[in-house]
Scaffold this motif. Sequence first.
Motif, PDB file in Angstrom:
ATOM      1  N   PRO A   1       0.807  -1.207   0.000  1.00  0.00           N
ATOM      2  CA  PRO A   1       0.000   0.000   0.000  1.00  0.00           C
ATOM      3  C   PRO A   1       0.844   1.262   0.000  1.00  0.00           C
ATOM      4  CG  PRO A   1      -0.639  -1.508   1.764  1.00  0.00           C
ATOM      5  CD  PRO A   1       0.625  -2.014   1.187  1.00  0.00           C
ATOM      6  N   GLY A   2       2.073   1.160   0.494  1.00  0.00           N
ATOM      7  CA  GLY A   2       2.928   2.334   0.499  1.00  0.00           C
ATOM      8  C   GLY A   2       3.308   2.739  -0.926  1.00  0.00           C
ATOM      9  N   GLY A   3       3.226   1.794  -1.810  1.00  0.00           N
ATOM     10  CA  GLY A   3       3.521   2.086  -3.193  1.00  0.00           C
ATOM     11  C   GLY A   3       4.935   2.557  -3.425  1.00  0.00           C
TER      12      GLY A   3
ATOM     13  N   GLN B   1      16.576   3.850   2.687  1.00  0.00           N
ATOM     14  CA  GLN B   1      15.381   4.677   2.542  1.00  0.00           C
ATOM     15  C   GLN B   1      14.304   3.907   1.789  1.00  0.00           C
ATOM     16  OE1 GLN B   1      15.046   7.856   3.705  1.00  0.00           O
ATOM     17  NE2 GLN B   1      13.032   8.267   2.838  1.00  0.00           N
ATOM     18  N   GLY B   2      13.079   3.980   2.275  1.00  0.00           N
ATOM     19  CA  GLY B   2      11.955   3.388   1.580  1.00  0.00           C
ATOM     20  C   GLY B   2      11.414   2.165   2.282  1.00  0.00           C
ATOM     21  N   CYS B   3      10.102   2.118   2.475  1.00  0.00           N
ATOM     22  CA  CYS B   3       9.482   0.960   3.127  1.00  0.00           C
ATOM     23  C   CYS B   3       8.139   0.687   2.489  1.00  0.00           C
ATOM     24  CB  CYS B   3       9.319   1.224   4.625  1.00  0.00           C
ATOM     25  SG  CYS B   3       8.695  -0.216   5.527  1.00  0.00           S
ATOM     26  N   ASP B   4       7.790  -0.597   2.367  1.00  0.00           N
ATOM     27  CA  ASP B   4       6.508  -0.969   1.774  1.00  0.00           C
ATOM     28  C   ASP B   4       5.448  -1.237   2.833  1.00  0.00           C
ATOM     29  OD1 ASP B   4       7.991  -3.102   2.620  1.00  0.00           O
ATOM     30  OD2 ASP B   4       7.406  -4.446   0.988  1.00  0.00           O
ATOM     31  N   PHE B   5       5.781  -1.116   4.097  1.00  0.00           N
ATOM     32  CA  PHE B   5       4.785  -1.190   5.154  1.00  0.00           C
ATOM     33  C   PHE B   5       4.437   0.237   5.579  1.00  0.00           C
ATOM     34  CE2 PHE B   5       5.408  -5.651   7.286  1.00  0.00           C
ATOM     35  CZ  PHE B   5       5.340  -6.253   6.049  1.00  0.00           C
ATOM     36  N   ASP B   6       3.314   0.384   6.238  1.00  0.00           N
ATOM     37  CA  ASP B   6       2.945   1.693   6.772  1.00  0.00           C
ATOM     38  C   ASP B   6       2.454   1.472   8.198  1.00  0.00           C
ATOM     39  OD1 ASP B   6       2.390   4.347   7.072  1.00  0.00           O
ATOM     40  OD2 ASP B   6       0.478   4.264   5.989  1.00  0.00           O
TER      41      ASP B   6
ATOM     42  N   THR C   1      11.622   7.673   6.803  1.00  0.00           N
ATOM     43  CA  THR C   1      12.400   6.731   5.985  1.00  0.00           C
ATOM     44  C   THR C   1      11.493   5.869   5.102  1.00  0.00           C
ATOM     45  OG1 THR C   1      12.349   4.983   7.657  1.00  0.00           O
ATOM     46  CG2 THR C   1      14.169   6.543   7.793  1.00  0.00           C
ATOM     47  N   ARG C   2      10.184   6.185   5.043  1.00  0.00           N
ATOM     48  CA  ARG C   2       9.287   5.278   4.332  1.00  0.00           C
ATOM     49  C   ARG C   2       9.304   5.469   2.818  1.00  0.00           C
ATOM     50  NH1 ARG C   2       4.069   6.486   5.513  1.00  0.00           N
ATOM     51  NH2 ARG C   2       4.919   8.515   5.999  1.00  0.00           N
ATOM     52  N   ALA C   3       9.365   6.722   2.378  1.00  0.00           N
ATOM     53  CA  ALA C   3       9.161   6.967   0.949  1.00  0.00           C
ATOM     54  C   ALA C   3      10.389   7.619   0.316  1.00  0.00           C
ATOM     55  CB  ALA C   3       7.935   7.862   0.766  1.00  0.00           C
ATOM     56  N   PRO C   4      10.525   7.486  -0.979  1.00  0.00           N
ATOM     57  CA  PRO C   4      11.561   8.254  -1.662  1.00  0.00           C
ATOM     58  C   PRO C   4      11.139   9.714  -1.786  1.00  0.00           C
ATOM     59  CG  PRO C   4      10.275   7.032  -3.249  1.00  0.00           C
ATOM     60  CD  PRO C   4       9.733   6.652  -1.895  1.00  0.00           C
ATOM     61  N   CYS C   5      12.095  10.577  -1.944  1.00  0.00           N
ATOM     62  CA  CYS C   5      11.802  12.010  -2.077  1.00  0.00           C
ATOM     63  C   CYS C   5      11.100  12.253  -3.405  1.00  0.00           C
ATOM     64  CB  CYS C   5      13.100  12.799  -2.004  1.00  0.00           C
ATOM     65  SG  CYS C   5      12.893  14.560  -2.284  1.00  0.00           S
TER      66      CYS C   5
ATOM     67  N   GLY D   1      -0.582  -2.112   7.181  1.00  0.00           N
ATOM     68  CA  GLY D   1      -0.935  -1.831   5.795  1.00  0.00           C
ATOM     69  C   GLY D   1      -0.376  -2.846   4.814  1.00  0.00           C
ATOM     70  N   ALA D   2      -0.154  -4.050   5.275  1.00  0.00           N
ATOM     71  CA  ALA D   2       0.429  -5.063   4.386  1.00  0.00           C
ATOM     72  C   ALA D   2       0.028  -6.446   4.876  1.00  0.00           C
ATOM     73  CB  ALA D   2       1.948  -4.940   4.355  1.00  0.00           C
ATOM     74  N   ASP D   3       0.063  -7.384   3.947  1.00  0.00           N
ATOM     75  CA  ASP D   3      -0.257  -8.778   4.228  1.00  0.00           C
ATOM     76  C   ASP D   3       0.917  -9.415   4.999  1.00  0.00           C
ATOM     77  OD1 ASP D   3      -1.160 -11.417   4.084  1.00  0.00           O
ATOM     78  OD2 ASP D   3      -0.153 -11.727   2.138  1.00  0.00           O
TER      79      ASP D   3
END
Lengths: 377, 522
Positions: free
Chosen positions: A8-10, A71-76, A85-89, A257-259
């Motif tokens: 869901p973080g896309g 940097q970057g995570c697919d969980f929320d 640190t979840r998303a790219p700029c 936000g993830a399986d």
Amino acid sequence: MSGAGRGPGGFPHGDPGEGPPGGSHVVGPRGGPTGGLGGDLGEARPLGLLARILPFSAVDGPGNRAVFFLQGCDFDCAYCHNPETRAPCSGCGACLPACPAGALSPAGGGSGAGALAFSRGAPGEAAAGRGDPRGGAQGAPPAWDRGRCRDCGACAAACPHGSSPRARLLSAEDALADIERFRPFLRGITVSGGECTLQPAFLASLLEAARARGLPGLVDTNGGRPLAAFPRVLRAAEGFMLDVKAWNPAEHLALAGADNGPVLENLRLLSGSGALFEVRTVLALRAGASAAGEGRGVGAASEDDPAAWAFDLEETVRETAAVLRAARSRARYRLIRYRPFGVRPDRAAALREPGEALAARLAALAREAGAAEVLVS
Amino acid sequence: MDPVLDLIRDKTLTYRQKLSALARAGEDRAAPLSIPPAVQALREAGVVCDLHEGPAPYRPRYVLPDYAAYLERGSAFLRVEPPRDLLEAVFALLALYRHVPSITGYPVWLGDLDGLLEPFVLRDPAALGLGGELAPAAEQALRLFLEQIDRDNPDSFCHADLGPASTAVGRAVLRHQAKAGRAVPNLSLRYDPGLTPDSFAEAAAACALDAAKPSFANHRLFQAEFEALGLAPYAIASCYNGLPVGGGSCTLVRLNLAALAARALGPAAGPVDEAALAAFLSGPLAEAVQATLSYIDERVRFLVEESGFFESSFLAAEGLVSLGRFTAMFGLVGLAECANALAGEGARGSAGRFGRGGPADALGLRVLAEIDRLVAAHRIPGLSAAGGRCLLHAQVGIDTDRGVSPGVRVPIGEEPPLHEHLLCSAPFQAPFVAGSGDVFAFEPTARANPGQIVDAVKGFFASGGRYFSCYAADSDLVRVTGYLVKRSEVERLRQGEAVANGATALGMGAMDNLGVLDRARR
């Protein structure tokens, strides 16, 4: 594996996955973007997008370790304590006016230099999704002047996208050069995030390069991608630290936000292979339930009421420990009492910290269910 | 007021403390040393200081008897037969401790306890239980021994050593000390990554978080240095003083670089240029070093030639100490303040100040190298140990010091992050063969990962560091500068109660003047 990420973080990651160096996602020996355009590749190296490098940590595995936060995570996760640190700029520039030190300037025209130059100097290639794990569909990040930065966090706080303009695009060699001075003090490295398995080629490259320097690496992962797909990472890592955020799939989806299918698959894989160093569960209560139980003497009792829990704490602890027992894993099981520090205010409003008594009771449950070593922190 | 009567009437002193102070009052009436006026002027200015040693040296300051020889041979003077088992061995040691002279009246070195006692455990099948640990009776003998040491010797400068190997006795000492809550004995683990197992080092680190001891000594470094000097084996005594076993140090005189810089340079007036630095090194610094050395020579002369110690002590007669293994210590203190003054760094918070790897550090190393050169060139008449060389010692300060950082340490309140601190300070510890050390306060959460401390020690020693002490910030036992005090005892002393350990009063002064409780938490 290439292209837009999952979850869901896309998170749109450009890391094409494991595989031999080369391909479409490499830099030449001087760190210039080659983007698979040919030329003198030499010994090509994958790049990683790093949120932060901590040269010295006593809380990310045994002994002193250098920690690389990717940097970057697919969980929320509701309780994420480093949400920047979840998303790219996205390059939106919202952080520019927030910086009190004048360390940020618009992309291309700023004072960013050195290690940043190659990642920022060719926005066209980054936008095309080549040579940059930030992937496409975004503008270039602001230039960041490390010398001026006061590390106050105002930029991340101002970011509407869960990102930070301070992430750096580095090769494993460059990332390790950052900690070279401290090597005598280190027992190993820990690669964390964000979610480090979203950049598997870089992760494998970093683990291999660190091991070649006598620094074995632990991988700290949310387990959201089946690790069986990353044999190089499995081979190169000294061990894994895995979060089991909730046992029940629906609760996991609501919380993170993830399986959790891949998470539990990874739990079984790693505990069975002996590669699991630590498994963690963050113990959290629902804030709403606390309001109901706030009468005198009722608070303690309400904490034991499953209705007060953010997810089924007992089931998660018991079932996770049972997997460890079945695999005769010696991994330690760490139960972490949720704390609000660093958590986004809207999310923190929905959560509550559990008491010591509940944590102790769950620790006893974990031991009873077969965990070899249980820690509460 | 008569100062002797003041001592007698003092309600915060125990009987033993009064006895010791009255003896000193008597010694103060003698003035046998020949002190040139220039040296006396530097003493009165606080630049040269003998640290309360007294005006008429009648015993060496640091005495390290050869306890192994004593356990092997016994003592005719004390009518002690060679002990045959662990119980006899600990009683024999307690008997000798009472006769080891020092400045405080208590022994500054109690021996390498594991090396001395482990043979008695290994030769007695009943002393070892399951798992290779001490059997209950042996553990009890060791526990009573350690507690008796604390009761007999209420002085935080009583120091014992462990290691480098892991032994049943060593592990039992750590188990006991972690829980005992006693300041005495002070403890060092002589650590060698090739000889000390990680499990033993981690047990020591865990113990240190709770009990502020043991500290870690760089065994490889000390061993190599003392071998090169022809003075092996060495031991760690008192605070962290590396000295030859079977001998020790006649005296310790210190040079206060903070006071010297204030006197020679005046108020900070910008950084010195190369010519001004050279003038400082060859002028005031060289003069102060020579004055310190000449004062050391005179103290040694009186002790060796006139006091009769080496002719009258049974320790010398029975070969437990020998004059040929006595050296002397050149102490220094306040390098940080001196370096900051030379760098023109007045205000706190500047990146150029001492401890940041910047200009003040470079100047500090120049000063240190010059002192090392001058001291190494000197020969003390009448001493043959190390060819008559004086050994450098980073002195930890005295309770009345104000604005003077111990030895070569970064001032409290200005400490950089741990890894930077260790890297910056390692080269400053290098020249101090007779000891230099630093103290680190850790967050109580460090108890969850004592391995981090072992890793820090490994890196520090690999970088040339010499000695590392630590404690958890919530521990009752606190390492003040080199010695331990109990916070709870300091509070009792503040309320006007007498407390047994004389170092508690020193600790109270140092806490007030150095901000010991304000150390950065790691």
